[in-house]
Scaffold this motif. Structure first.
Motif, PDB file in Angstrom:
ATOM      1  N   GLU A  61      37.748  47.819  34.948  1.00 39.53           N
ATOM      2  CA  GLU A  61      39.161  48.183  34.829  1.00 39.53           C
ATOM      3  C   GLU A  61      39.752  48.557  36.142  1.00 39.53           C
ATOM      4  O   GLU A  61      40.694  48.049  36.651  1.00 39.53           O
ATOM      5  N   LYS A  62      38.869  49.308  36.705  1.00 40.22           N
ATOM      6  CA  LYS A  62      39.218  49.993  37.967  1.00 40.22           C
ATOM      7  C   LYS A  62      39.124  48.714  39.263  1.00 40.22           C
ATOM      8  O   LYS A  62      40.133  48.661  40.020  1.00 40.22           O
ATOM      9  N   LEU A  63      38.283  47.819  39.124  1.00 45.03           N
ATOM     10  CA  LEU A  63      38.048  46.719  39.732  1.00 45.03           C
ATOM     11  C   LEU A  63      39.275  45.679  39.670  1.00 45.03           C
ATOM     12  O   LEU A  63      39.929  45.410  40.785  1.00 45.03           O
ATOM     13  N   GLN A  64      39.651  45.414  38.572  1.00 46.84           N
ATOM     14  CA  GLN A  64      40.920  44.492  38.344  1.00 46.84           C
ATOM     15  C   GLN A  64      42.089  45.235  38.929  1.00 46.84           C
ATOM     16  O   GLN A  64      43.101  44.487  39.298  1.00 46.84           O
ATOM     17  N   GLU A  65      42.101  46.533  38.842  1.00 49.34           N
ATOM     18  CA  GLU A  65      43.515  47.259  39.215  1.00 49.34           C
ATOM     19  C   GLU A  65      43.268  46.892  40.554  1.00 49.34           C
ATOM     20  O   GLU A  65      44.590  46.792  41.337  1.00 49.34           O
ATOM     21  N   GLY A 108      30.214  54.199  39.052  1.00 49.88           N
ATOM     22  CA  GLY A 108      31.484  54.456  38.935  1.00 49.88           C
ATOM     23  C   GLY A 108      32.001  55.388  40.001  1.00 49.88           C
ATOM     24  O   GLY A 108      33.204  55.796  40.224  1.00 49.88           O
ATOM     25  N   TYR A 109      31.165  55.875  41.095  1.00 47.97           N
ATOM     26  CA  TYR A 109      31.431  56.827  42.112  1.00 47.97           C
ATOM     27  C   TYR A 109      32.735  56.311  43.047  1.00 47.97           C
ATOM     28  O   TYR A 109      33.344  56.914  43.769  1.00 47.97           O
ATOM     29  N   LEU A 110      32.517  55.016  43.271  1.00 51.11           N
ATOM     30  CA  LEU A 110      33.543  54.432  44.252  1.00 51.11           C
ATOM     31  C   LEU A 110      34.956  54.543  44.059  1.00 51.11           C
ATOM     32  O   LEU A 110      35.831  54.711  45.195  1.00 51.11           O
ATOM     33  N   TRP A 111      35.393  54.384  42.775  1.00 52.37           N
ATOM     34  CA  TRP A 111      36.783  54.248  42.504  1.00 52.37           C
ATOM     35  C   TRP A 111      37.614  55.519  42.846  1.00 52.37           C
ATOM     36  O   TRP A 111      38.817  55.304  43.422  1.00 52.37           O
ATOM     37  N   ASN A 112      37.159  56.729  42.877  1.00 52.95           N
ATOM     38  CA  ASN A 112      37.965  57.762  43.268  1.00 52.95           C
ATOM     39  C   ASN A 112      37.938  58.024  44.881  1.00 52.95           C
ATOM     40  O   ASN A 112      38.348  59.033  45.301  1.00 52.95           O
ATOM     41  N   LYS A 113      37.116  57.334  45.379  1.00 52.80           N
ATOM     42  CA  LYS A 113      36.686  57.715  47.042  1.00 52.80           C
ATOM     43  C   LYS A 113      36.703  56.139  47.849  1.00 52.80           C
ATOM     44  O   LYS A 113      36.764  56.213  48.823  1.00 52.80           O
ATOM     45  N   ARG A 129      38.960  32.739  40.647  1.00 58.69           N
ATOM     46  CA  ARG A 129      37.885  31.954  40.362  1.00 58.69           C
ATOM     47  C   ARG A 129      36.422  32.733  40.622  1.00 58.69           C
ATOM     48  O   ARG A 129      35.513  32.523  39.860  1.00 58.69           O
ATOM     49  N   PHE A 130      36.584  33.670  41.778  1.00 56.89           N
ATOM     50  CA  PHE A 130      35.196  34.245  42.031  1.00 56.89           C
ATOM     51  C   PHE A 130      35.034  35.606  40.941  1.00 56.89           C
ATOM     52  O   PHE A 130      33.789  35.629  40.870  1.00 56.89           O
ATOM     53  N   TYR A 131      35.968  36.139  40.536  1.00 55.34           N
ATOM     54  CA  TYR A 131      35.819  37.135  39.574  1.00 55.34           C
ATOM     55  C   TYR A 131      35.339  36.453  38.514  1.00 55.34           C
ATOM     56  O   TYR A 131      34.252  37.038  37.768  1.00 55.34           O
ATOM     57  N   ASN A 132      35.840  35.254  37.832  1.00 53.93           N
ATOM     58  CA  ASN A 132      35.210  34.670  36.599  1.00 53.93           C
ATOM     59  C   ASN A 132      33.857  34.117  36.802  1.00 53.93           C
ATOM     60  O   ASN A 132      32.877  34.132  35.879  1.00 53.93           O
ATOM     61  N   LYS A 133      33.511  33.714  38.191  1.00 52.90           N
ATOM     62  CA  LYS A 133      32.101  33.339  38.432  1.00 52.90           C
ATOM     63  C   LYS A 133      31.090  34.506  38.373  1.00 52.90           C
ATOM     64  O   LYS A 133      30.010  34.459  37.890  1.00 52.90           O
ATOM     65  N   SER A 141      28.170  38.976  43.358  1.00 49.22           N
ATOM     66  CA  SER A 141      28.587  40.354  43.669  1.00 49.22           C
ATOM     67  C   SER A 141      28.984  40.591  44.854  1.00 49.22           C
ATOM     68  O   SER A 141      29.885  41.212  45.098  1.00 49.22           O
ATOM     69  N   HIS A 142      28.298  39.707  45.918  1.00 46.34           N
ATOM     70  CA  HIS A 142      29.010  39.947  47.370  1.00 46.34           C
ATOM     71  C   HIS A 142      30.324  39.453  47.343  1.00 46.34           C
ATOM     72  O   HIS A 142      31.152  39.994  48.063  1.00 46.34           O
ATOM     73  N   PRO A 143      30.499  38.179  47.279  1.00 48.89           N
ATOM     74  CA  PRO A 143      32.128  37.604  47.002  1.00 48.89           C
ATOM     75  C   PRO A 143      32.989  38.557  46.612  1.00 48.89           C
ATOM     76  O   PRO A 143      34.069  38.910  47.043  1.00 48.89           O
ATOM     77  N   LEU A 144      32.629  39.217  45.471  1.00 47.23           N
ATOM     78  CA  LEU A 144      33.468  40.057  44.963  1.00 47.23           C
ATOM     79  C   LEU A 144      33.871  41.418  45.424  1.00 47.23           C
ATOM     80  O   LEU A 144      34.917  41.803  45.537  1.00 47.23           O
ATOM     81  N   SER A 145      32.645  41.848  46.215  1.00 50.78           N
ATOM     82  CA  SER A 145      32.713  42.784  46.935  1.00 50.78           C
ATOM     83  C   SER A 145      33.567  42.818  48.222  1.00 50.78           C
ATOM     84  O   SER A 145      34.287  43.614  48.504  1.00 50.78           O
ATOM     85  N   MET A 146      33.454  41.446  48.683  1.00 48.88           N
ATOM     86  CA  MET A 146      34.357  41.461  50.059  1.00 48.88           C
ATOM     87  C   MET A 146      35.873  40.949  49.755  1.00 48.88           C
ATOM     88  O   MET A 146      36.549  41.524  50.375  1.00 48.88           O
ATOM     89  N   LEU A 147      36.053  40.330  48.642  1.00 46.87           N
ATOM     90  CA  LEU A 147      37.228  40.337  48.023  1.00 46.87           C
ATOM     91  C   LEU A 147      37.922  41.718  47.756  1.00 46.87           C
ATOM     92  O   LEU A 147      39.058  41.932  48.307  1.00 46.87           O
ATOM     93  N   LEU A 148      37.116  42.464  47.241  1.00 45.81           N
ATOM     94  CA  LEU A 148      37.711  43.990  47.174  1.00 45.81           C
ATOM     95  C   LEU A 148      38.045  44.709  48.241  1.00 45.81           C
ATOM     96  O   LEU A 148      39.099  45.158  48.565  1.00 45.81           O
ATOM     97  N   THR A 149      37.014  44.627  49.301  1.00 43.25           N
ATOM     98  CA  THR A 149      37.253  44.845  50.824  1.00 43.25           C
ATOM     99  C   THR A 149      38.684  44.378  51.419  1.00 43.25           C
ATOM    100  O   THR A 149      39.393  45.333  51.896  1.00 43.25           O
TER     101      THR A 149
END
Length: 462
Positions: free
Chosen positions: A407-411, A167-172, A429-433, A443-451
């Motif tokens: 929770e942090k990801l969904q936010e 979880g280090y990512l979310w505050n950085k 769609r990709f979150y549910n997959k 994990s990669h599509p989800l990470s790219m969508l976050l970016t």
């Protein structure tokens, strides 16, 4: 008019403006989504580009990029030298580069269980630089620091052990996004987890990036020229990336087909490399794309705390590589010989990629010799999993798994209306997959969508 000369392997991308509409380059973003880095000079915008490596670029008086001419082009002209001579030349060159870059400063050395940083560690022991070394391991992951500590102890270096915690990512994430200039996904640069520790250090970071590509085989020995372009496509598309890119392409109603566009772009780069040897050509391809649009982005995290140097990114190293016979570069032969020559005791320490073997006996890492280790290693993982300590192998597992992370990801991806850039239906769609289908693949599509969501929220909507 002013000019800008770029290195063969720049340690940071140089962004410039061009005369073009200020519009999203959606085709470029689709390639980014598939591969996790932009290709060529692409950025998010049509009127913003990154200067190509190894070129002299003209900037007009209004600050626009108007012309580019290469001063270096990758080549392969193997010299008639013995292997021992190649190792000797590498030793002399590597020591010279390390000494020039570090000077008399304290060296801050990331140590791993691999060969690139180990080679640096030995070099600085010959140059008498003061060294502060460190390593980091995943929480509940393989303790890479155990190998690094052995190397540091053997060479008499100060050593610090760090752990990459969940979880280090979310505050950085916002700081990280700006450091990376949104040029790659956020879950890979694990050094961001310890950036506050970096700020307590004093010296110059010397980073071993790209040594594993320059001093190894990139393509299979039997890869034919006619098969190389398809092989490149398979190598650069991250698992799940094509599916995301094609979904975005369709959503944005772009002309043609995504894979045809990506194939055209990669073919232009591949065919532009005037190298007959396929192995050397593949190394040149990666070095002129991935090294300068993905690997070097992480340097910014180190640079935010201390000066940085990168010995393998020195222009002289690229020139050296172009003249060394491919057979000498294959299988890390030169680095292994260097380590055996310069520090046999360090060469006897476990090579992480071949554990539990070292640089003298790694050839035994095959059945049946390695069966006892593999059985014991698997048993430890099973026991730890039953004790509630699942084995962590990938950085995204520390960011996306668990209720708090979720929770942090969904936010971040659902918290703001990103339509029409990223429709909620596509994100869902990709979150549910990821949650229900295949976590590794998605994990990669989800990470790219976050970016993309963070970039759009911070840089477009502001």
């Amino acid at each position: 008019m002013p000019t800008i000369k770029t290195p063969i392997l720049p340690t940071h991308p140089q962004h410039v403006k061009v005369r073009a509409p200020h519009e999203l380059d959606k085709k470029a973003i689709c390639i980014f989504a598939a591969t996790s880095y932009f290709l060529g000079t692409d950025t998010y915008w049509k009127d913003e580009k990154v200067l190509p490596s190894g070129t002299i670029n003209t900037i007009d008086h209004e600050g626009y990029w108007v012309d580019s001419k290469p001063w270096f082009e990758w080549y392969y002209k193997p010299r008639d030298i013995s292997f021992d001579q190649a190792v000797s030349e590498f030793t002399e060159l590597f020591h010279a580069i390390c000494k020039e870059q570090a000077g008399n400063r304290n060296v801050l050395l990331p140590l791993s269980g691999g060969l690139d940083s180990r080679t640096q560690a030995v070099a600085y022991s010959k140059l008498n630089n003061p060294v502060t070394s460190y390593s980091y391991s995943f929480h509940n992951g393989y303790k890479e620091g155990a190998i690094a500590r052995q190397i540091a102890n053997e060479l008499g270096y100060e050593y610090r052990d760090m752990t990459i915690k969940p979880g280090y990512l979310w505050n950085k994430v916002d700081e990280l996004a700006k450091l990376l200039n949104y040029g790659t996904e956020f879950t890979h640069p694990r050094q961001m987890a310890v950036i506050d520790e970096f700020r307590k250090m004093e010296g110059v970071f010397t980073l071993g990036h790209w040594g594993d590509v320059l001093f190894n085989s990139v393509a299979p020995n039997d890869l034919a020229e006619e098969d190389a372009e398809e092989w490149i496509l398979k190598k650069i598309i991250v698992k799940g990336g094509q599916e995301l890119a094609e979904a975005l392409w369709k959503e944005w109603e772009l002309e043609g087909e995504f894979m045809e566009y990506l194939r055209q772009r990669t073919k232009e780069i591949w065919s532009g490399l005037k190298i007959d040897d396929v192995g050397a050509k593949a190394r040149a391809y990666y070095s002129s794309t991935r090294a300068v649009r993905w690997t070097n982005l992480g340097f910014a995290i180190f640079k935010a705390t201390n000066p940085i140097e990168a010995p393998y990114y020195d222009d002289r190293m690229a020139e050296f590589i172009c003249g060394v016979p491919e057979e000498y570069l294959a299988d890390r032969k030169i680095q292994i010989a260097y380590l055996k020559n310069q520090s046999p005791d360090v060469a006897k320490i476990t090579w992480q990629a071949q554990r539990p073997y070292n640089l003298y006996d790694y050839h035994k890492n095959e059945s049946p010799h390695n069966l006892p280790y593999r059985i014991m290693d698997k048993a430890k993982r099973v026991i730890n999993a039953k004790l509630g300590k699942p084995y962590i192998q990938r950085n995204w597992e520390l960011q996306f798994l668990g209720m708090e992370n979720d929770e942090k990801l969904q936010e971040r991806i659902f918290g703001e209306n990103l339509h029409p850039f990223l429709p909620k239906e596509l994100i869902t769609r990709f979150y549910n997959k990821f949650k229900t289908d295949d976590m590794v693949k998605y994990s990669h599509p989800l990470s790219m969508l976050l970016t993309l969501a963070v970039w759009y929220d911070n840089e477009v909507r502001g």
